[in-house]
Scaffold this motif. Structure first.
Motif, mmCIF file in Angstrom:
data_model
loop_
_atom_site.group_PDB
_atom_site.id
_atom_site.type_symbol
_atom_site.label_atom_id
_atom_site.label_comp_id
_atom_site.label_asym_id
_atom_site.label_seq_id
_atom_site.Cartn_x
_atom_site.Cartn_y
_atom_site.Cartn_z
ATOM 1 N N THR A 37 12.479 31.835 -29.688
ATOM 2 C CA THR A 37 11.542 31.492 -28.612
ATOM 3 C C THR A 37 12.284 30.979 -27.385
ATOM 4 N N GLY A 38 13.232 30.091 -27.581
ATOM 5 C CA GLY A 38 13.990 29.541 -26.451
ATOM 6 C C GLY A 38 14.774 30.600 -25.701
ATOM 7 N N THR A 39 15.360 31.541 -26.429
ATOM 8 C CA THR A 39 16.084 32.629 -25.775
ATOM 9 C C THR A 39 15.130 33.482 -24.949
ATOM 10 N N CYS A 40 13.969 33.797 -25.502
ATOM 11 C CA CYS A 40 12.969 34.586 -24.759
ATOM 12 C C CYS A 40 12.502 33.840 -23.508
ATOM 13 N N VAL A 41 12.212 32.555 -23.652
ATOM 14 C CA VAL A 41 11.763 31.753 -22.511
ATOM 15 C C VAL A 41 12.834 31.734 -21.425
ATOM 16 N N ASN A 42 14.065 31.459 -21.811
ATOM 17 C CA ASN A 42 15.141 31.403 -20.827
ATOM 18 C C ASN A 42 15.401 32.767 -20.187
ATOM 19 N N ALA A 43 15.234 33.843 -20.944
ATOM 20 C CA ALA A 43 15.394 35.181 -20.372
ATOM 21 C C ALA A 43 14.333 35.432 -19.303
ATOM 22 N N VAL A 44 13.085 35.053 -19.573
ATOM 23 C CA VAL A 44 12.020 35.257 -18.582
ATOM 24 C C VAL A 44 12.231 34.337 -17.374
ATOM 25 N N LEU A 45 12.635 33.097 -17.612
ATOM 26 C CA LEU A 45 12.928 32.202 -16.482
ATOM 27 C C LEU A 45 14.011 32.815 -15.589
ATOM 28 N N ALA A 46 15.073 33.277 -16.212
ATOM 29 C CA ALA A 46 16.180 33.857 -15.448
ATOM 30 C C ALA A 46 15.766 35.156 -14.768
ATOM 31 N N LEU A 47 15.019 35.998 -15.458
ATOM 32 C CA LEU A 47 14.536 37.237 -14.840
ATOM 33 C C LEU A 47 13.627 36.947 -13.650
ATOM 34 N N SER A 48 12.814 35.918 -13.775
ATOM 35 C CA SER A 48 11.911 35.555 -12.680
ATOM 36 C C SER A 48 12.685 35.281 -11.407
ATOM 37 N N VAL A 49 13.742 34.516 -11.522
ATOM 38 C CA VAL A 49 14.511 34.155 -10.334
ATOM 39 C C VAL A 49 15.431 35.290 -9.890
ATOM 40 N N LEU A 50 16.007 36.015 -10.825
ATOM 41 C CA LEU A 50 16.962 37.070 -10.464
ATOM 42 C C LEU A 50 16.282 38.333 -9.952
ATOM 43 N N ALA A 51 15.085 38.628 -10.441
ATOM 44 C CA ALA A 51 14.414 39.865 -10.046
ATOM 45 C C ALA A 51 13.299 39.643 -9.030
ATOM 46 N N ALA A 52 12.549 38.562 -9.168
ATOM 47 C CA ALA A 52 11.399 38.342 -8.287
ATOM 48 C C ALA A 52 11.702 37.356 -7.156
#
Length: 179
Positions: A37-52
């Motif tokens: 869960t933590g890896t998924c959450v951190n991946a989405v957090l990072a994708l949010s800032v890096l892509a959006a």
């Protein structure tokens, strides 16, 4: 050229999509444990800032622990929610400022990723383990559980999630621009 209104709608849509993805992944992976869960959450957090973009990442970072608490996914102790939000915020800010931007070199991305993960770990460890566990009236088993949850697993999941996001972000950025 896109109008200011259409850029705002696009930003809100991307942020809402990332927030929805985060909530779905939190709920779906909860039985798999903190590392998944933590890896998924951190991946989405990072994708949010890096892509959006930076502000999308900030919004998702701050909303994530609130929704996790409300949906019973995260720790059910309200004073921990702002601490998680602070850790997430530090993570996306450092990642966005140091590794973000389409012209960032691989070295800069790696340095930003490592620093952001280490900073998130440090913030959560200091706020939850050293501060909240010391001042809140927690029973020993609960304090021990929070000490484990908010120590090295935070570093591991921030590193893993950030690595996944760094791999996926270029493709997602290209897909977002093709609209």
């Amino acid at each position: 050229m896109k109008s200011a209104a259409s850029r705002q709608v696009l930003y809100l849509t991307e942020t809402a999509a990332m927030t929805a993805l985060l909530i779905i992944l939190q709920a779906a992976t909860k039985p798999a444990g903190q590392y998944v869960t933590g890896t998924c959450v951190n991946a989405v957090l990072a994708l949010s800032v890096l892509a959006a973009g930076l502000w999308s990442g900030v919004a998702v970072a701050l909303l994530s622990p609130v929704f996790a608490f409300l949906l019973g996914i995260g720790p059910q102790l309200l004073p921990i929610v702002p601490s998680i939000a602070a850790g997430n915020l530090v993570y996306v800010l450092l990642l966005g400022l140091l590794a973000g931007g389409q012209g960032a070199s691989r070295l800069r991305q790696a340095a930003g990723w490592l620093l952001a993960a280490a900073a998130k770990f440090a913030v959560l460890y200091l706020l939850v383990v050293k501060l909240l566990c010391a001042v809140l009236p927690l029973k020993e088993p609960q304090a021990a559980m929070f000490t484990v949850m908010f120590s090295y697993p935070q570093l591991v999941t921030a590193l893993a999630g950030g690595a996944i996001a760094l791999l996926l972000a270029p493709t997602l950025r290209r897909a977002l621009k093709k609209r």
